[in-house]
Design a protein around this motif. Structure first.
Motif, PDB file in Angstrom:
ATOM      1  N   ASP A 205       0.900  -1.341  -0.094  1.00 26.49           N
ATOM      2  CA  ASP A 205      -0.096  -0.001   0.015  1.00 26.49           C
ATOM      3  C   ASP A 205       0.951   1.316   0.085  1.00 26.49           C
ATOM      4  O   ASP A 205       2.077   1.390   0.744  1.00 26.49           O
ATOM      5  CB  ASP A 205      -0.883   0.013   1.295  1.00 26.49           C
ATOM      6  N   SER A 206       0.502   2.312  -0.710  1.00 31.44           N
ATOM      7  CA  SER A 206       1.302   3.530  -0.681  1.00 31.44           C
ATOM      8  C   SER A 206       0.676   4.588   0.111  1.00 31.44           C
ATOM      9  O   SER A 206      -0.610   4.760   0.475  1.00 31.44           O
ATOM     10  CB  SER A 206       1.087   4.250  -1.969  1.00 31.44           C
ATOM     11  N   VAL A 207       1.843   4.901   1.080  1.00 34.78           N
ATOM     12  CA  VAL A 207       1.510   6.003   1.913  1.00 34.78           C
ATOM     13  C   VAL A 207       2.137   7.196   1.746  1.00 34.78           C
ATOM     14  O   VAL A 207       3.436   7.117   1.747  1.00 34.78           O
ATOM     15  CB  VAL A 207       1.707   5.431   3.455  1.00 34.78           C
ATOM     16  N   GLU A 208       1.689   8.540   1.771  1.00 40.95           N
ATOM     17  CA  GLU A 208       2.397   9.640   1.396  1.00 40.95           C
ATOM     18  C   GLU A 208       2.553  10.583   2.688  1.00 40.95           C
ATOM     19  O   GLU A 208       1.500  10.540   3.440  1.00 40.95           O
ATOM     20  CB  GLU A 208       1.555  10.483   0.458  1.00 40.95           C
ATOM     21  N   LEU A 209       3.701  10.665   3.141  1.00 43.18           N
ATOM     22  CA  LEU A 209       3.758  11.719   4.404  1.00 43.18           C
ATOM     23  C   LEU A 209       4.631  12.820   3.766  1.00 43.18           C
ATOM     24  O   LEU A 209       5.297  12.903   3.015  1.00 43.18           O
ATOM     25  CB  LEU A 209       4.786  10.784   5.142  1.00 43.18           C
ATOM     26  N   THR A 210       3.993  13.993   4.859  1.00 47.43           N
ATOM     27  CA  THR A 210       5.050  15.344   4.648  1.00 47.43           C
ATOM     28  C   THR A 210       6.008  15.334   5.719  1.00 47.43           C
ATOM     29  O   THR A 210       5.594  15.113   6.797  1.00 47.43           O
ATOM     30  CB  THR A 210       3.828  16.318   4.492  1.00 47.43           C
ATOM     31  N   SER A 211       7.080  15.450   5.415  1.00 47.12           N
ATOM     32  CA  SER A 211       8.328  15.972   6.401  1.00 47.12           C
ATOM     33  C   SER A 211       8.182  17.158   6.974  1.00 47.12           C
ATOM     34  O   SER A 211       7.486  17.966   6.849  1.00 47.12           O
ATOM     35  CB  SER A 211       9.620  15.610   5.764  1.00 47.12           C
ATOM     36  N   ALA A 212       9.209  17.419   7.957  1.00 42.32           N
ATOM     37  CA  ALA A 212       9.110  18.376   8.712  1.00 42.32           C
ATOM     38  C   ALA A 212       9.539  20.050   7.764  1.00 42.32           C
ATOM     39  O   ALA A 212       9.073  20.856   8.277  1.00 42.32           O
ATOM     40  CB  ALA A 212      10.219  18.627   9.992  1.00 42.32           C
TER      41      ALA A 212
ATOM     42  N   ARG B  17       2.172   9.264  13.026  1.00 44.85           N
ATOM     43  CA  ARG B  17       2.221   9.717  14.390  1.00 44.85           C
ATOM     44  C   ARG B  17       3.623   9.238  14.545  1.00 44.85           C
ATOM     45  O   ARG B  17       4.367  10.007  15.190  1.00 44.85           O
ATOM     46  CB  ARG B  17       1.360   8.720  15.053  1.00 44.85           C
ATOM     47  N   TYR B  18       4.453   8.370  13.679  1.00 46.36           N
ATOM     48  CA  TYR B  18       5.714   8.150  14.105  1.00 46.36           C
ATOM     49  C   TYR B  18       6.371   8.988  13.567  1.00 46.36           C
ATOM     50  O   TYR B  18       7.807   9.894  14.219  1.00 46.36           O
ATOM     51  CB  TYR B  18       6.223   6.738  13.320  1.00 46.36           C
ATOM     52  N   SER B  19       6.131   9.850  12.350  1.00 45.77           N
ATOM     53  CA  SER B  19       7.044  10.987  11.821  1.00 45.77           C
ATOM     54  C   SER B  19       7.097  12.077  12.731  1.00 45.77           C
ATOM     55  O   SER B  19       7.950  12.798  12.631  1.00 45.77           O
ATOM     56  CB  SER B  19       6.288  11.210  10.427  1.00 45.77           C
ATOM     57  N   LYS B  20       6.012  12.481  13.578  1.00 48.35           N
ATOM     58  CA  LYS B  20       5.911  13.326  14.482  1.00 48.35           C
ATOM     59  C   LYS B  20       7.101  13.198  15.605  1.00 48.35           C
ATOM     60  O   LYS B  20       7.779  14.199  16.163  1.00 48.35           O
ATOM     61  CB  LYS B  20       4.527  13.564  15.416  1.00 48.35           C
ATOM     62  N   ARG B  21       7.746  11.957  15.829  1.00 50.16           N
ATOM     63  CA  ARG B  21       8.600  11.794  16.679  1.00 50.16           C
ATOM     64  C   ARG B  21      10.004  12.330  16.045  1.00 50.16           C
ATOM     65  O   ARG B  21      10.763  12.869  17.092  1.00 50.16           O
ATOM     66  CB  ARG B  21       8.928  10.077  17.024  1.00 50.16           C
ATOM     67  N   TRP B  22      10.080  12.422  14.850  1.00 47.67           N
ATOM     68  CA  TRP B  22      11.544  13.185  14.534  1.00 47.67           C
ATOM     69  C   TRP B  22      11.460  14.563  15.054  1.00 47.67           C
ATOM     70  O   TRP B  22      12.547  15.158  15.283  1.00 47.67           O
ATOM     71  CB  TRP B  22      11.541  13.021  13.171  1.00 47.67           C
ATOM     72  N   ALA B  23      10.403  15.165  15.002  1.00 51.59           N
ATOM     73  CA  ALA B  23      10.408  16.601  15.343  1.00 51.59           C
ATOM     74  C   ALA B  23      10.763  16.757  16.860  1.00 51.59           C
ATOM     75  O   ALA B  23      11.189  17.613  17.299  1.00 51.59           O
ATOM     76  CB  ALA B  23       8.974  17.181  15.244  1.00 51.59           C
ATOM     77  N   ILE B  24      10.384  16.024  17.477  1.00 50.29           N
ATOM     78  CA  ILE B  24      10.585  15.840  19.236  1.00 50.29           C
ATOM     79  C   ILE B  24      12.020  15.430  19.246  1.00 50.29           C
ATOM     80  O   ILE B  24      12.817  16.303  20.108  1.00 50.29           O
ATOM     81  CB  ILE B  24       9.644  14.703  19.859  1.00 50.29           C
ATOM     82  N   GLU B  25      12.839  14.563  18.447  1.00 49.53           N
ATOM     83  CA  GLU B  25      14.092  14.383  18.624  1.00 49.53           C
ATOM     84  C   GLU B  25      14.915  15.542  18.239  1.00 49.53           C
ATOM     85  O   GLU B  25      15.956  15.697  18.822  1.00 49.53           O
ATOM     86  CB  GLU B  25      14.442  13.113  17.803  1.00 49.53           C
ATOM     87  N   THR B  26      14.239  16.156  17.063  1.00 51.25           N
ATOM     88  CA  THR B  26      14.950  17.425  16.718  1.00 51.25           C
ATOM     89  C   THR B  26      15.151  18.640  17.456  1.00 51.25           C
ATOM     90  O   THR B  26      16.160  19.072  17.878  1.00 51.25           O
ATOM     91  CB  THR B  26      14.509  17.676  15.407  1.00 51.25           C
ATOM     92  N   GLU B  27      13.995  18.715  18.097  1.00 49.18           N
ATOM     93  CA  GLU B  27      13.805  19.748  19.177  1.00 49.18           C
ATOM     94  C   GLU B  27      14.720  19.546  20.464  1.00 49.18           C
ATOM     95  O   GLU B  27      15.394  20.374  20.994  1.00 49.18           O
ATOM     96  CB  GLU B  27      12.228  20.050  19.674  1.00 49.18           C
ATOM     97  N   TYR B  28      14.768  18.055  20.838  1.00 52.61           N
ATOM     98  CA  TYR B  28      15.404  17.859  21.841  1.00 52.61           C
ATOM     99  C   TYR B  28      16.946  18.136  21.615  1.00 52.61           C
ATOM    100  O   TYR B  28      17.732  18.711  22.383  1.00 52.61           O
ATOM    101  CB  TYR B  28      15.465  16.371  22.460  1.00 52.61           C
ATOM    102  N   TRP B  29      17.349  17.811  20.455  1.00 56.99           N
ATOM    103  CA  TRP B  29      18.795  18.053  20.046  1.00 56.99           C
ATOM    104  C   TRP B  29      19.161  19.624  19.889  1.00 56.99           C
ATOM    105  O   TRP B  29      20.110  19.928  20.743  1.00 56.99           O
ATOM    106  CB  TRP B  29      19.125  17.369  18.487  1.00 56.99           C
TER     107      TRP B  29
END
Length: 187
Positions: free
Chosen positions: A19-26, A81-93
């Motif tokens: 299945d194709s899933v399209e996500l928008t990055s930060a 939902r998982y893609s939002k985790r990257w924003a949290i990791e980036t903000e912590y960094w």
């Protein structure tokens, strides 16, 4: 699902359609991922889980596996939902590296408290700039972009000040003395 090594799941599901899933990055970039979903129980886990197997393209030989305890979610929702985790990791960094949250050493409680306060005031300023930018034609998509823009503004202001001084004085000696940090050569 019977007990099988996770890395074997994608090979065992060769016959199953992606299945194709399209996500928008930060940064606003859209990326399409190919996904397969498995639902069932894992060994030593007392409840059902959903595993999403994700590849960037058909020839990707190293798929990523995402485990979710909410089996009612689709692969698209899980990856979003998982893609939002990257924003949290980036903000912590950013907090640690760019805003200096990790720069204090063993200090008195008051010093740590004041340092945290300063860092979080800076973070709130950056969030405010991010929110304000949403009204513009080219909004920022992340705090990192706000920091990059802020640094560019400072670099531009520094360059303009140096040029103004050079024009006013008619030479570059004063500019070099004011703006170029002298390097020390070890004797």
């Amino acid at each position: 699902m019977a007990f099988v090594r996770g890395s074997q799941w994608n090979k065992d599901l060769k016959h199953k359609h992606y299945d194709s899933v399209e996500l928008t990055s930060a940064t606003g970039k859209k990326t399409t991922y190919l996904t397969r979903t498995i639902k069932g129980r894992l060994k030593d886990v007392g409840f059902d889980v959903c595993v999403v197997i994700s590849k960037r393209h058909n020839r990707d030989s190293h798929p990523k596996y995402y485990l979710c305890s909410d089996t009612s979610l689709s692969a698209a929702k899980i990856l979003k939902r998982y893609s939002k985790r990257w924003a949290i990791e980036t903000e912590y960094w950013l907090l640690k590296q760019c805003l200096g949250l990790g720069d204090f050493r063993v200090q008195h409680y008051e010093a740590i408290h004041k340092w945290y306060s300063l860092v979080y005031v800076s973070l709130h300023f950056l969030h405010y700039q991010l929110i304000v930018s949403q009204q513009s034609a080219s909004p920022f998509h992340s705090i990192a972009q706000v920091i990059e823009h802020h640094r560019a503004q400072h670099a531009q202001a520094l360059l303009l000040a140096a040029c103004d001084q050079a024009i006013a004085e008619g030479n570059t000696d004063g500019v070099i003395e004011r703006f170029v940090v002298p390097t020390r050569i070890a004797a």
